[in-house]
Design an enzyme around this catalytic site. Structure first.
Site, short mmCIF file in Angstrom:
data_model
loop_
_atom_site.label_atom_id
_atom_site.label_comp_id
_atom_site.label_asym_id
_atom_site.label_seq_id
_atom_site.Cartn_x
_atom_site.Cartn_y
_atom_site.Cartn_z
N GLY A 47 0.87 -1.17 0.00
CA GLY A 47 0.00 0.00 0.00
C GLY A 47 0.90 1.22 0.00
CD GLU A 48 2.63 5.89 -0.02
OE1 GLU A 48 2.67 5.47 -1.19
OE2 GLU A 48 3.63 6.31 0.59
CB SER A 49 5.21 2.55 4.03
OG SER A 49 6.01 3.49 3.38
CB CYS A 78 5.30 -3.80 -1.27
SG CYS A 78 5.90 -2.54 -2.39
NE ARG A 105 8.25 5.18 1.48
CZ ARG A 105 7.50 6.26 1.56
NH1 ARG A 105 7.90 7.30 2.27
NH2 ARG A 105 6.37 6.33 0.92
CB ILE A 136 3.29 -1.99 -7.25
CG1 ILE A 136 2.63 -3.14 -8.05
CG2 ILE A 136 2.53 -0.68 -7.48
CD1 ILE A 136 1.22 -3.49 -7.59
NE ARG A 137 3.19 3.89 -6.18
CZ ARG A 137 2.13 3.34 -6.79
NH1 ARG A 137 2.11 3.20 -8.09
NH2 ARG A 137 1.10 2.96 -6.08
CG HIS A 172 2.44 -6.21 -4.38
ND1 HIS A 172 1.51 -5.71 -3.51
CD2 HIS A 172 3.29 -5.20 -4.65
CE1 HIS A 172 1.77 -4.43 -3.27
NE2 HIS A 172 2.85 -4.10 -3.96
CD GLU A 174 -0.10 -8.74 -2.33
OE1 GLU A 174 0.97 -9.36 -2.17
OE2 GLU A 174 -0.16 -7.50 -2.52
N1 GLN Z 1 5.95 2.97 -2.51
C1 GLN Z 1 5.20 2.51 -1.39
C2 GLN Z 1 5.79 3.05 -0.08
O1 GLN Z 1 6.83 3.61 -0.08
C3 GLN Z 1 5.15 1.00 -1.34
C4 GLN Z 1 4.45 0.47 -2.57
C5 GLN Z 1 3.71 -0.80 -2.38
O2 GLN Z 1 3.44 -1.26 -1.27
N2 GLN Z 1 3.33 -1.36 -3.50
O3 GLN Z 1 5.21 2.90 0.95
#
Ligand code: GLN
Length: 192
Positions: A47-49, A78, A105, A136-137, A172, A174
């Protein structure tokens, strides 16, 4: 059947629930300290940490999550990997600091926001010879402490590692059909 919680504050917790069930676990969403008390292991999803951390702080979950990880297994993927690492760069942010790793990150840069690659896990890992991995990122693990074991690399970068009871993926698992990484986590939970 082990009972696994999925931290469900933000991110793709739903996909982890399905993957855990496919791997043979009972999976429940966890949002509170009481929820943590009811599970044998925990997945912290992607997600977005930064957002997840804000919600963790707002719900007063930093201390309960850290205490949970001091005795029970956590699988961080992630953003979840970023939350487990004891040093986070780019930018610096605090974390649960349960695993001796430095992660940077968004380290693959904007050009490769997301990609699917084939990994060839270490033969000793017990994982399939090849595995699809969705990035993903994603962060990059820049430093590993003693005792961190690499299960798979992408190029030179460790992307699936284990530290004691904890499992960390910068991608990921999942989001692909193969449940072998989730099964490996379940084995860690049941072996204690
Ligand atoms: N870029 C996100 C972060 O820094 C992590 C991306 C992800 O969980 N797919 O939190």
């Amino acid at each position: 059947m082990p009972k696994i919680g999925v931290l469900a504050l933000q991110g793709d917790f739903e996909a982890h629930r399905t993957a855990l069930e496919r791997a043979g676990a009972e999976a429940v969403e966890v949002r509170t300290a009481a929820g943590l008390d009811a599970v044998d292991g925990l997945v912290i999803p992607g997600g977005e940490s930064t957002t997840m951390l804000k919600l963790i702080d707002a719900e007063n979950l930093l201390e309960p999550l850290t205490a949970f990880g001091q005795s029970k297994p956590i699988f961080g993927t992630c953003a979840g990997a970023i939350l487990l690492a004891n040093e986070v760069l780019s930018p610096k942010q605090h974390s649960l600091a349960l695993v001796d790793l430095t992660v940077e990150r968004n380290a693959y840069g904007r050009q490769i926001d997301s990609r699917i690659v084939t990994l060839h896990p270490e033969p000793a890992s017990g994982l399939p010879e090849s595995l699809e991995a969705v990035f993903i990122r994603a962060p990059i693990i820049r430093r590993m402490g003693d005792g961190v074991k690499v299960l798979a690399r992408y190029g030179d970068d460790p992307v699936l590692v284990e530290h004691g009871r904890h499992l960390i993926a910068t991608f990921h698992p999942e989001l692909t059909a193969d449940a072998s990484i989730h099964r490996r986590f379940l084995a860690k939970v049941t072996q204690g």
